[in-house]
Design a protein around this motif. Structure first.
Motif, short mmCIF file in Angstrom:
data_model
loop_
_atom_site.label_atom_id
_atom_site.label_comp_id
_atom_site.label_asym_id
_atom_site.label_seq_id
_atom_site.Cartn_x
_atom_site.Cartn_y
_atom_site.Cartn_z
N SER A 101 61.13 61.25 77.65
CA SER A 101 60.95 60.17 78.23
C SER A 101 61.71 58.51 77.19
CB SER A 101 59.50 59.68 78.19
OG SER A 101 58.99 59.60 76.87
N ASP A 102 61.83 57.66 77.96
CA ASP A 102 62.13 56.47 77.33
C ASP A 102 61.53 56.24 76.19
OD1 ASP A 102 64.23 56.42 79.41
OD2 ASP A 102 63.70 54.62 80.32
N ALA A 103 60.24 56.07 76.17
CA ALA A 103 59.30 55.97 75.05
C ALA A 103 59.58 56.82 73.94
CB ALA A 103 57.65 55.89 75.49
N ALA A 104 59.72 58.33 74.18
CA ALA A 104 60.05 59.06 73.06
C ALA A 104 61.35 58.82 72.63
CB ALA A 104 59.63 60.41 73.74
N LEU A 105 62.06 58.43 73.51
CA LEU A 105 63.68 58.11 73.08
C LEU A 105 63.64 57.09 72.07
CD1 LEU A 105 66.87 58.79 73.43
CD2 LEU A 105 66.49 57.12 75.36
N THR A 106 62.95 56.05 72.42
CA THR A 106 63.00 54.66 71.73
C THR A 106 62.35 55.02 70.34
OG1 THR A 106 63.19 53.31 73.48
CG2 THR A 106 62.46 52.45 71.53
N GLU A 107 61.23 55.81 70.34
CA GLU A 107 60.43 55.93 68.91
C GLU A 107 61.15 57.08 68.23
OE1 GLU A 107 57.19 55.76 66.39
OE2 GLU A 107 57.58 54.43 68.05
N THR A 108 61.66 57.95 68.75
CA THR A 108 62.45 58.98 67.91
C THR A 108 63.72 58.37 67.37
OG1 THR A 108 61.76 60.88 69.23
CG2 THR A 108 63.55 61.27 67.97
N MET A 109 64.54 57.74 68.04
CA MET A 109 65.99 57.27 67.63
C MET A 109 65.52 56.03 66.72
SD MET A 109 68.15 59.50 68.51
CE MET A 109 69.65 58.59 68.07
N GLY A 110 64.74 55.28 67.20
CA GLY A 110 64.43 54.14 66.17
C GLY A 110 63.98 54.48 64.78
N ARG A 111 62.99 55.48 64.78
CA ARG A 111 62.66 56.24 63.43
C ARG A 111 64.05 56.44 62.73
NH1 ARG A 111 58.42 52.87 62.28
NH2 ARG A 111 56.95 52.67 64.02
N LEU A 112 64.70 57.46 63.38
CA LEU A 112 65.78 58.18 62.65
C LEU A 112 66.86 57.14 62.19
CD1 LEU A 112 66.40 61.21 65.18
CD2 LEU A 112 65.93 61.47 62.87
N HIS A 113 67.12 56.13 63.13
CA HIS A 113 67.83 55.07 62.48
C HIS A 113 67.29 54.22 61.41
CE1 HIS A 113 70.66 56.06 65.77
NE2 HIS A 113 69.79 55.40 66.73
N GLN A 114 66.13 53.93 61.23
CA GLN A 114 65.36 53.14 60.14
C GLN A 114 65.67 54.04 59.07
OE1 GLN A 114 61.15 52.94 61.04
NE2 GLN A 114 60.84 51.44 59.05
N VAL A 115 65.53 55.43 58.94
CA VAL A 115 65.71 56.06 57.75
C VAL A 115 67.11 56.24 57.56
CG1 VAL A 115 65.33 58.25 56.65
CG2 VAL A 115 63.16 57.26 57.86
N GLY A 116 67.89 56.73 58.65
CA GLY A 116 69.44 57.00 58.42
C GLY A 116 70.15 55.76 57.89
#
Length: 157
Positions: free
Chosen positions: A39-54
């Motif tokens: 879902s768009d919400a899962a996409l945003t949460e997952t990628m946002g957190r990955l980018h935050q750390v990455g």
């Protein structure tokens, strides 16, 4: 002494470029396809957190690879195969970095901010598609970098 220095630079460049290469190829081959099914919400949460750390941790690998490859250009005999292969690696690293800075990083910031606020932007899917659009270029750039470093190593033997 120069061969020891070149060997150390090659190890640093290969290991650090390998981290970036693996990350980009993983997302080009696996991540992009897998994220299409969430879902768009899962996409945003997952990628946002990955980018935050990455985005906090990955620059050390890219910078180490760039600096090591650049140093190899100068420590290898000028005009030698090793020097030319180090230039190829540098060009690949530069290609990946340019695609990251121009396209991916601004999207990373938007996705990170949305994830931190707990919101799903109305253009979440479009942002991801734009981010995905440079993955082949990033992976190709890193392939050239790693290949250049391997050939540099082989030519220094």
């Amino acid at each position: 002494m120069t061969s020891v220095l070149n060997g150390g630079l090659l190890i640093l460049a290969l290991l650090s470029a390998g981290v970036v290469y693996g990350t980009d190829v993983f997302f080009a081959v696996v991540g992009r396809a897998a994220l299409r099914g969430v879902s768009d919400a899962a996409l945003t949460e997952t990628m946002g957190r990955l980018h935050q750390v990455g985005d906090a941790r990955m620059p050390i690998f890219g910078a180490t690879a760039l600096i090591s490859a650049l140093a190899l250009v100068f420590t290898a005999r000028p005009g030698s195969a090793a020097s030319l292969f180090a230039l190829l690696a540098l060009a690949g690293l530069g290609t990946q970095l340019a695609a990251y800075l121009r396209v991916a990083q601004p999207i990373n910031r938007q996705q990170t901010a949305a994830a931190q606020r707990g919101v799903t932007p109305p253009n979440a899917r479009e942002l991801q598609q734009r981010w995905d659009s440079v993955l082949p270029l990033r992976a190709l750039g890193m392939t050239a970098a790693v290949l250049g470093l391997i050939c540099c190593a082989l030519s220094l033997r």
